[in-house]
Design an enzyme around this catalytic site. Structure first.
Site, PDB file in Angstrom:
ATOM      1  N   ASN A  16       0.521   0.447   6.183  1.00 30.06           N
ATOM      2  CA  ASN A  16       0.974  -0.556   4.869  1.00 30.06           C
ATOM      3  C   ASN A  16       1.656  -1.870   5.498  1.00 30.06           C
ATOM      4  O   ASN A  16       2.419  -1.884   6.114  1.00 30.06           O
ATOM      5  CB  ASN A  16       1.968   0.029   4.139  1.00 30.06           C
ATOM      6  N   GLY A  17       0.940  -3.146   5.305  1.00 27.60           N
ATOM      7  CA  GLY A  17       1.745  -4.231   5.877  1.00 27.60           C
ATOM      8  C   GLY A  17       0.490  -5.185   6.335  1.00 27.60           C
ATOM      9  O   GLY A  17      -0.473  -5.236   5.958  1.00 27.60           O
ATOM     10  N   GLU A  62       7.244 -20.736 -20.577  1.00 29.54           N
ATOM     11  CA  GLU A  62       6.998 -19.596 -20.250  1.00 29.54           C
ATOM     12  C   GLU A  62       8.201 -18.622 -20.495  1.00 29.54           C
ATOM     13  O   GLU A  62       7.847 -17.286 -20.825  1.00 29.54           O
ATOM     14  CB  GLU A  62       7.275 -19.558 -18.607  1.00 29.54           C
ATOM     15  N   GLU A  68       6.424 -11.833 -25.991  1.00 28.72           N
ATOM     16  CA  GLU A  68       5.365 -10.652 -25.725  1.00 28.72           C
ATOM     17  C   GLU A  68       5.840  -9.350 -25.740  1.00 28.72           C
ATOM     18  O   GLU A  68       5.357  -8.192 -25.804  1.00 28.72           O
ATOM     19  CB  GLU A  68       4.492 -10.955 -24.524  1.00 28.72           C
ATOM     20  N   LYS A 113       7.703 -15.148 -22.617  1.00 27.60           N
ATOM     21  CA  LYS A 113       8.225 -13.672 -22.268  1.00 27.60           C
ATOM     22  C   LYS A 113       8.937 -13.061 -23.219  1.00 27.60           C
ATOM     23  O   LYS A 113       8.773 -11.875 -23.508  1.00 27.60           O
ATOM     24  CB  LYS A 113       9.167 -13.782 -21.080  1.00 27.60           C
ATOM     25  N   TRP A 121      -3.672  -1.735  -1.278  1.00 26.24           N
ATOM     26  CA  TRP A 121      -3.658  -3.158  -2.035  1.00 26.24           C
ATOM     27  C   TRP A 121      -3.861  -3.973  -1.006  1.00 26.24           C
ATOM     28  O   TRP A 121      -3.126  -4.411  -0.014  1.00 26.24           O
ATOM     29  CB  TRP A 121      -2.212  -3.115  -2.331  1.00 26.24           C
ATOM     30  N   CYS A 170       0.949  -1.318   0.012  1.00 24.72           N
ATOM     31  CA  CYS A 170       0.112  -0.042  -0.260  1.00 24.72           C
ATOM     32  C   CYS A 170       0.992   1.306   0.001  1.00 24.72           C
ATOM     33  O   CYS A 170       2.149   1.068   0.333  1.00 24.72           O
ATOM     34  CB  CYS A 170      -0.836   0.109   1.186  1.00 24.72           C
ATOM     35  N   HIS A 196      10.654 -34.628 -33.243  1.00 20.09           N
ATOM     36  CA  HIS A 196       9.210 -34.756 -33.845  1.00 20.09           C
ATOM     37  C   HIS A 196       8.708 -33.758 -34.814  1.00 20.09           C
ATOM     38  O   HIS A 196       7.690 -33.399 -34.934  1.00 20.09           O
ATOM     39  CB  HIS A 196       8.183 -35.264 -32.887  1.00 20.09           C
ATOM     40  N   LYS A 201      -2.951  -5.718 -19.163  1.00 21.52           N
ATOM     41  CA  LYS A 201      -2.479  -6.476 -17.826  1.00 21.52           C
ATOM     42  C   LYS A 201      -3.810  -7.004 -17.292  1.00 21.52           C
ATOM     43  O   LYS A 201      -3.419  -8.320 -17.094  1.00 21.52           O
ATOM     44  CB  LYS A 201      -2.362  -5.158 -16.947  1.00 21.52           C
ATOM     45  N   ARG A 237       1.959   1.544  -5.787  1.00 20.27           N
ATOM     46  CA  ARG A 237       1.820   0.490  -4.920  1.00 20.27           C
ATOM     47  C   ARG A 237       0.587  -0.219  -4.355  1.00 20.27           C
ATOM     48  O   ARG A 237       0.480  -1.135  -3.658  1.00 20.27           O
ATOM     49  CB  ARG A 237       2.273   1.497  -3.425  1.00 20.27           C
TER      50      ARG A 237
HETATM   51  C1  F6R Z   1       1.938 -12.899 -19.806  1.00 20.87           C
HETATM   52  C2  F6R Z   1       0.829 -12.682 -19.157  1.00 20.87           C
HETATM   53  C3  F6R Z   1      -0.415 -13.337 -19.618  1.00 20.87           C
HETATM   54  C4  F6R Z   1      -1.172 -13.478 -18.092  1.00 20.87           C
HETATM   55  C5  F6R Z   1      -2.397 -13.873 -18.535  1.00 20.87           C
HETATM   56  C6  F6R Z   1      -3.547 -14.583 -17.517  1.00 20.87           C
HETATM   57  O1  F6R Z   1       3.209 -12.249 -19.342  1.00 20.87           O
HETATM   58  O2  F6R Z   1       0.906 -11.735 -18.343  1.00 20.87           O
HETATM   59  O3  F6R Z   1      -0.096 -14.366 -20.275  1.00 20.87           O
HETATM   60  O4  F6R Z   1      -0.560 -14.442 -17.358  1.00 20.87           O
HETATM   61  O5  F6R Z   1      -3.400 -12.996 -19.385  1.00 20.87           O
HETATM   62  O6  F6R Z   1      -3.520 -13.294 -16.545  1.00 20.87           O
HETATM   63  P1  F6R Z   1      -3.901 -13.515 -15.126  1.00 20.87           P
HETATM   64  O7  F6R Z   1      -2.949 -14.208 -14.404  1.00 20.87           O
HETATM   65  O8  F6R Z   1      -4.215 -12.190 -14.563  1.00 20.87           O
HETATM   66  O9  F6R Z   1      -5.265 -14.351 -15.148  1.00 20.87           O
END
Ligand code: F6R
Length: 615
Positions: A101-102, A488, A495, A492, A75, A2, A511, A610, A27
């Site tokens: 915050n905590g 993964e 994207e 990364k 948060w 927070c 294969h 996001k 935060r």
């Molecule tokens: C990759 C990424 C996305 C999320 C996906 C699920 O870096 O951020 O692939 O992992 O959109 O999002 P959440 O975890 O918020 O359901």
């Protein structure tokens, strides 16, 4: 996480606090509030939502007069985000008002004692418990606010940065810190309090950063007195001269949120298991699991639903649950699961994994599973999010806000939670030996320091990034526990750098994908110590024979792969079962540096959001 802000001096406090909250919104941003002292009363305004929502509410709710005030952007950790759980919180008498915050870990027992003494609580927060504990001590011991805070904090277990004041003594703010940051800006006859220096950077460049277990009484007349919370002894604080710009401070000195979040992993993994994993005593205790453990123990199977990076964490969990707890696991893309008329029974447990807790496909998959009678457990980061509310129970990852669009710390903290659940179930079922169980608890506790060690290879990884930044394609290979890490790693890279990358189980390469390999193709191979080590070495030989360029993630001290690979990225030795928590680190750094070198917008890659709240 927070953000907290406070002001005492000759200026109007509200604009300073409001502006400070805006700067601290990184935060936490699920609710916000202010408390102002207008010369006679404390006025509080708070709301679920962002600081902008607070701003509109304040205008119609309270007078913004006052030269003393505190503010908070939340948060959530205890209690869903709503108006009532938002900070500041009053004590029962209305004399004290606090922001925090905590996490106060022993809040439940303190709350019970206060309830027995007739205290009442309006919110679900640990913070309201703390402010009433301070009030009770102040009354019982007949002491001033500062002393009461010191006594109270010696009784609490957890983490905090707090700021509070007393309407009967409105010429001082009391602050204290343990685990969460707290800076005091030192002006001329005016003082600022904040989680970092951004809220006061234009007013002063002198700041005290409180150390853990320190508190301060900040008064307009007497200045700042810092004391040790344990023994009340006076401290002579160091006054730092700030030489940072605003943007640098918000990102903690890092160039991007993604890099900050990568580097936060040692501490957030610790936050994830704090109070839940007691390795010395052989205990794993997860609040959300305790009441439902029989459901897991009697389950015919576990179905994991998630998307993207969270789906990769689910794949790691599949290996762990099956290996240790001997429960059959299926891992499903939520988007496929929701539309394919899946067979779900009442003895199935569904685990939904989501950082944001808002992903539309995962939410729809949960609803479907519930309709068909399954018990649904959530592993989410955002407290009070839709998924955390829609599931029957769950565990929060406590990773703090993840702002970079590419998920990093969410992945490792999700795996940490899932590992704890699997170990707990395996121990309960007796499918893991006592020795193995204890070893893994201790090894899990070592992960933050291993991750910190892995992060030290960044300069080497940057050099590798420079060599391969212009590659058109990448292949990522791993076996067993590290197959999901290969997926993964590839995700990364694509994207944030827009380079095409594919992750594969190393043995599947022959294969099909092996046809792609030539001297232009970088192949990232996760080749750490494992049951499959020799097999991975053979896969590396196969790539070399086709002139592919090998970048290998190896266990420190490895010589065999080091001699074969073109480049290596070392990670500390861990049990194979926990290795994804460290092998993913160099892959995050590699993709980050390639994207930066290509001049891409790392924190906000094109076409991505996001939280994906649409199908
Ligand atoms: C990759 C990424 C996305 C999320 C996906 C699920 O870096 O951020 O692939 O992992 O959109 O999002 P959440 O975890 O918020 O359901």
């Amino acid at each position: 996480m927070c953000g907290i802000v406070g002001y005492i001096g000759e200026r109007e406090a509200y604009p300073i606090i409001l502006n400070g909250l805006k700067r601290l919104e990184y935060r936490g941003y699920d609710s916000a509030g202010v408390a102002l002292y207008d010369g006679t009363h404390i006025q509080v305004s708070k709301t679920k939502g962002k600081v902008a929502d607070l701003e509109s509410r304040v205008a119609s709710e309270i007078s913004t007069q006052g030269k003393l005030g505190i503010g908070h952007t939340r948060w959530a950790t205890h209690g869903v985000p709503n108006d009532i759980n938002s900070h500041p919180h009053y004590s029962n008498s209305g004399d004290l008002v606090i922001i925090h915050n905590g996490i106060i870990e022993n809040y439940a027992s303190i709350k019970q004692e206060l309830l027995n003494r007739g205290y009442t609580f309006t919110s679900d927060t640990d913070t309201e418990v703390l402010v009433n504990l301070i009030e009770e001590i102040k009354k019982q011991h007949n002491v001033k606010l500062g002393k009461a805070v010191q006594i109270a904090l010696n009784q609490v277990v957890g983490a905090y940065a707090i700021a509070l004041f007393d309407r009967n003594k409105p010429n001082e703010i009391v602050v204290a810190k343990l685990g969460s940051p707290l800076a005091i800006g030192m002006g001329d006859d005016e003082f600022f309090v904040a989680s970092d220096a951004t809220p006061f950077i234009e007013f002063t460049n002198n700041a005290i950063y409180l150390e853990d277990e320190e508190m301060a009484i900040i008064s307009k007349r007497k200045g700042v007195k810092v004391r040790k919370i344990k023994d009340d002894s006076l401290v002579d604080p160091y006054i730092h001269e700030l030489a940072l710009n605003l943007e640098q401070i918000e990102k903690g000195g890092y160039d991007h949120f993604m890099l900050k979040e990568i580097n936060e992993q040692p501490s957030v993994i610790k936050d994830t298991y704090r109070g839940r994993l007691l390795a010395d005593r052989g205990i794993i205790k997860l609040g959300g699991l305790e009441d439902h453990i029989q459901k897991f123990l009697n389950a015919d199977r576990i179905i994991i639903v998630a998307c993207g990076t969270s789906w990769h964490a689910g794949l790691v969990a599949e290996y762990i649950f099956e290996d240790w707890a001997r429960i059959p696991v299926e891992v499903e893309y939520a988007s496929e699961f929701r539309y394919r008329n899946p067979v779900i029974g009442e003895k199935d447990v569904v685990i939904a994994i989501s950082q944001s807790g808002e992903t539309a496909d995962t939410l729809a998959a949960i609803k479907l599973a519930k309709e068909r009678g399954a018990f649904v457990y959530g592993v989410c980061n955002v407290v009070g999010s839709s998924i955390s509310r829609e599931t029957h129970s769950g565990t929060y990852t406590h990773a703090g806000p993840e702002i970079g669009v590419a998920s990093t710390k969410a992945f490792t903290t999700q795996i940490t939670v899932l590992t704890m659940i699997a170990l707990r179930l395996a121990n309960e079922k007796g499918t893991i030996s006592k020795g193995d169980y204890m070893t893994h608890l201790r090894e899990l506790e070592m992960i933050p320091s291993h991750v910190a060690e892995a992060l030290k290879s960044e300069p080497n990884i940057k050099e590798i990034a420079h060599v391969f930044m212009d590659a058109a394609n990448f292949l990522y290979l791993g076996r067993g526990y590290n197959f999901p890490v290969a997926l993964e790693g590839a995700l990364k890279l694509k994207e944030i750098s827009y380079i095409h990358a594919e992750g594969y189980p190393a043995a599947e390469m022959k294969h099909g994908p092996i046809a792609l390999i030539d001297e232009q193709m970088p192949v990232v191979v996760i080749a750490v110590n494992s049951n499959h080590y020799e097999k991975v070495v053979s896969n590396i030989e196969e790539i070399k024979a086709r002139k592919g360029k090998i970048i290998a993630v190896v266990t420190e001290g490895d010589t065999v792969v080091r001699n074969l690979a073109d480049y290596v990225m070392e990670v500390p030795r861990t049990p194979e079962t926990l290795s994804p928590l460290v092998t993913t680190i160099p892959l995050q750094l590699l993709s980050y540096h390639i994207a930066v070198m290509l001049g891409k917008n790392v924190d906000q890659p094109r076409n991505l959001a996001k939280s994906v709240t649409v199908e």
